[in-house]
Design a protein around this motif. Structure first.
Motif, PDB file in Angstrom:
ATOM      1  N   CYS A  10       0.801  -1.231   0.000  1.00 41.93           N
ATOM      2  CA  CYS A  10       0.000   0.000   0.000  1.00 41.93           C
ATOM      3  C   CYS A  10       0.834   1.283   0.000  1.00 41.93           C
ATOM      4  O   CYS A  10       0.409   2.305  -0.523  1.00 41.93           O
ATOM      5  N   TYR A  31     -11.861  12.839  -0.821  1.00 44.53           N
ATOM      6  CA  TYR A  31     -12.757  12.638  -1.966  1.00 44.53           C
ATOM      7  C   TYR A  31     -12.657  13.833  -2.921  1.00 44.53           C
ATOM      8  O   TYR A  31     -12.566  13.662  -4.132  1.00 44.53           O
ATOM      9  N   GLY A  32     -12.652  15.013  -2.335  1.00 45.23           N
ATOM     10  CA  GLY A  32     -12.555  16.216  -3.178  1.00 45.23           C
ATOM     11  C   GLY A  32     -11.262  16.235  -3.981  1.00 45.23           C
ATOM     12  O   GLY A  32     -11.242  16.670  -5.135  1.00 45.23           O
ATOM     13  N   ALA A  33     -10.184  15.734  -3.388  1.00 39.83           N
ATOM     14  CA  ALA A  33      -8.881  15.818  -4.056  1.00 39.83           C
ATOM     15  C   ALA A  33      -8.600  14.635  -4.977  1.00 39.83           C
ATOM     16  O   ALA A  33      -7.916  14.780  -5.983  1.00 39.83           O
ATOM     17  N   ALA A  34      -9.113  13.451  -4.618  1.00 41.60           N
ATOM     18  CA  ALA A  34      -8.724  12.255  -5.380  1.00 41.60           C
ATOM     19  C   ALA A  34      -9.883  11.310  -5.673  1.00 41.60           C
ATOM     20  O   ALA A  34      -9.654  10.172  -6.099  1.00 41.60           O
ATOM     21  N   GLY A  35     -11.126  11.751  -5.444  1.00 40.08           N
ATOM     22  CA  GLY A  35     -12.278  10.915  -5.761  1.00 40.08           C
ATOM     23  C   GLY A  35     -12.359   9.672  -4.881  1.00 40.08           C
ATOM     24  O   GLY A  35     -11.897   9.665  -3.731  1.00 40.08           O
ATOM     25  N   VAL A  36     -12.926   8.620  -5.462  1.00 36.66           N
ATOM     26  CA  VAL A  36     -13.120   7.377  -4.702  1.00 36.66           C
ATOM     27  C   VAL A  36     -11.763   6.818  -4.232  1.00 36.66           C
ATOM     28  O   VAL A  36     -11.645   6.267  -3.137  1.00 36.66           O
ATOM     29  N   ALA A  37     -10.733   6.989  -5.060  1.00 39.74           N
ATOM     30  CA  ALA A  37      -9.397   6.501  -4.669  1.00 39.74           C
ATOM     31  C   ALA A  37      -8.943   7.194  -3.386  1.00 39.74           C
ATOM     32  O   ALA A  37      -8.285   6.579  -2.533  1.00 39.74           O
ATOM     33  N   TRP A  66       1.409   3.411  -3.156  1.00 39.80           N
ATOM     34  CA  TRP A  66       0.123   3.893  -3.680  1.00 39.80           C
ATOM     35  C   TRP A  66      -0.418   5.042  -2.803  1.00 39.80           C
ATOM     36  O   TRP A  66      -0.936   6.033  -3.313  1.00 39.80           O
ATOM     37  N   ALA A 121      -0.932  13.044  -5.964  1.00 38.85           N
ATOM     38  CA  ALA A 121      -1.931  13.314  -7.011  1.00 38.85           C
ATOM     39  C   ALA A 121      -3.041  14.202  -6.454  1.00 38.85           C
ATOM     40  O   ALA A 121      -3.476  15.159  -7.115  1.00 38.85           O
ATOM     41  N   GLY A 122      -3.472  13.891  -5.225  1.00 40.37           N
ATOM     42  CA  GLY A 122      -4.539  14.696  -4.606  1.00 40.37           C
ATOM     43  C   GLY A 122      -4.107  16.154  -4.449  1.00 40.37           C
ATOM     44  O   GLY A 122      -4.897  17.069  -4.689  1.00 40.37           O
ATOM     45  N   LEU A 130     -10.755   5.630  -0.498  1.00 38.24           N
ATOM     46  CA  LEU A 130     -10.131   4.325  -0.245  1.00 38.24           C
ATOM     47  C   LEU A 130      -8.801   4.487   0.480  1.00 38.24           C
ATOM     48  O   LEU A 130      -8.456   3.716   1.374  1.00 38.24           O
ATOM     49  N   ILE A 175      -7.924   2.708   3.842  1.00 39.19           N
ATOM     50  CA  ILE A 175      -6.862   1.687   3.868  1.00 39.19           C
ATOM     51  C   ILE A 175      -5.681   2.155   4.719  1.00 39.19           C
ATOM     52  O   ILE A 175      -5.056   1.358   5.428  1.00 39.19           O
ATOM     53  N   LEU A 213       1.235   8.055  -3.729  1.00 40.50           N
ATOM     54  CA  LEU A 213       0.689   8.568  -4.997  1.00 40.50           C
ATOM     55  C   LEU A 213      -0.580   9.367  -4.743  1.00 40.50           C
ATOM     56  O   LEU A 213      -0.765  10.452  -5.309  1.00 40.50           O
TER      57      LEU A 213
END
Lengths: 56, 455
Positions: free
Chosen positions: B183, B302-308, B186, B193-194, B311, B315, B189
């Protein structure tokens, strides 16, 4: 080795999607979808790579 | 009572039996192994909260960047010059070394205190994960002023998540530890990314010509949100320094560094500290700024990276709470006669789940991290003094071992006395550990002057 490359490529795709969204090359929804896809792809390839058996 | 305590001590020794002997030369690990080990260590669920809190505390952008740099360098140096040299010199865990110094009875108390602190930390991680599930289910996250649960729904969700994490820890600790390793890259990331994805909402131009201006005016703008005190450069620096105080100054990471070839391997902690406690904290700061400065990790991610992003919060909480619950169970195993590991992990997890329902540990996480390090710090001061300063002053070492003491009362006096002074010290909570550390060293030397060897 191919699994590791694919796993790293997944991370690269996730990062690319964020940069593309910032640059206005794709919508927020597409970015979210691509990042989620990259996430799933990372977990598949990285887990396979991590759980591979060493060659005798 | 003494017999019962001796029995508990005996059980504790059996649990740690594997680590009793100093690490053999054939088990020394390579530099690359250490670099890899630390690389994924510091990207956890709490990173979503800590970096965001700096924004809410009205830090200036320059203070944040310089403060984190100073604090993280000091943390790496603490591992390198304080923790690693003692570990490499003794090749023992803190448990076995402390036992020689403080006596088995006091080591037992230290273990239990450590376990309780672990439970609270794991509880905070479960709370962070609950915000992600709560966001998906429309359950409001407790506000910054909530110390008690704000709704029955929050309690139910948190308990369910806590129970789920506990069951997973019971049935698959080893597998989940491997999963946590998968994990880490990721999670990193998602942080990066967010953060990048918040740039359009914050108004950053694609050529970055207004980047610094945005950071200073919309992110770390020096304006605390209502009810939060303002932090400056030194609060940030001290926070970054003591965020892992129990591990470096408190010497818990002797367990890792006893496998190091050289004390210089302490420098490898920078491979985890700078991505986790520098970049990830900056990223979560950007995310909360884009989320209207509201402390809701689930919504923020959620605002920055959606469902990922959701998660990732879920996680990250799971993978970091898992070893924490396990470690707490391990520490408590000494006081629970003949209980199997699964039963201990189960009970520890349930206690942790109940603690997680109280948002105080999550909304006051920065203070809790400070207290966590502070409580264990005097023991680190005692061990350092015993290891380096006593030989230099000609004071006989390992009094508990020499005199076969169950409790070394001098260590207990230093521990309780130092914490007592910390409680009334007229300094900001973040700064108290440093003068208290020197106080503990001086007090322990003074108490042991009678043990000076005849020259």
């Amino acid at each position: 080795m191919i699994l590791l490359i694919l796993a790293i490529a997944s991370l690269g795709a996730g990062l690319y999607s964020a940069i593309a969204y910032f640059l206005g090359a794709q919508s927020q929804q597409s970015y979210h979808n691509l990042l989620l896809g990259a996430t799933l792809s990372w977990f598949v390839f990285a887990t396979m790579w991590a759980s591979r058996k060493p060659k005798p | 009572m003494a017999t019962k305590l001796a029995s508990l001590v005996s059980q504790m020794d059996q649990i740690n039996e594997f680590d009793r002997e100093p690490v053999h030369a054939s088990h020394i690990q390579s530099a690359s192994r250490f670099a890899g080990l630390f690389a994924g260590e510091h990207v956890a669920a709490t990173e979503f909260v800590i970096g965001a809190f700096f924004v809410l505390h009205g830090v200036h952008a320059k203070d944040l960047l310089i403060g984190l740099l100073i604090g993280n360098i000091l943390a790496v140096l603490s591992w390198t010059f304080i923790c690693a040299p003692i570990a490499v010199s003794t090749r023992l865990t803190l448990y076995w070394y402390l036992r020689r110094i403080a006596g088995p009875g006091l080591t037992l108390i230290y273990n239990v205190a450590n376990a309780l602190l672990y439970c609270i930390l794991a509880g905070a991680m479960i709370s962070v994960s609950s915000t992600a599930v709560g966001f998906a289910m429309g359950i409001p996250t407790p506000s910054l002023n909530d110390w008690l649960p704000n709704s029955a729904a929050w309690v139910v969700v948190t308990l369910l998540i806590g129970c789920l994490f506990t069951l997973l820890a019971v049935f698959g600790f080893a597998a989940l530890s491997r999963f946590a390793g998968v994990c880490s890259p990721w999670l990193f990331l998602v942080f990066v990314a967010g953060a990048i994805a918040t740039f359009p909402a914050l108004g950053v131009h694609t050529n970055f010509d207004n980047f610094w201006e945005i950071l200073e005016t919309k992110v770390w703008n020096g304006k605390p949100v209502e009810g939060q005190e303002q932090f400056g450069l030194w609060q940030i620096a001290f926070f970054a320094w003591f965020a892992n105080l129990a591990m470096h100054i408190g010497l818990s990471d002797m367990a890792l560094f006893r496998y190091a070839k050289s004390w210089t391997y302490g420098l490898f902690t920078s491979t985890g500290i700078f991505p986790g406690h520098y970049l990830a904290w900056i990223c979560s700061g950007l995310m909360v700024a884009a989320a209207n400065r509201e402390m809701d990790p689930g919504r923020m991610a959620y605002g920055a990276a959606g469902v990922a992003g959701v998660l990732a919060v879920m996680i990250a909480g799971w993978t970091t709470a898992n070893p924490t619950i396990y470690r707490a169970g391990l520490a408590l195993q000494s006081v629970t006669p003949n209980w199997p590991r699964w039963k201990l992990t189960l009970y520890t997890g349930l206690i942790t789940s109940v603690l997680a329902c109280f948002p105080i540990f999550f909304v006051r996480l920065l203070d809790y991290v400070a207290i966590y390090g502070l409580v264990l710090m005097p023991i680190g001061a005692v061990v350092l003094t015993e290891h380096w300063i006593f030989p230099a002053l000609g004071i006989a070492q390992y009094e508990a071992e020499r005199k076969n003491l169950l409790f070394n009362w001098k260590v207990l006096v230093v521990w309780i006395g130092t914490l007592g002074v910390c409680a009334i010290m007229p300094l900001h909570l973040f700064y108290r550990w440093l003068p208290a550390y020197f106080l503990a060293i001086i007090l322990y030397i003074v108490l042991n002057l009678g043990e000076r060897k005849a020259q």
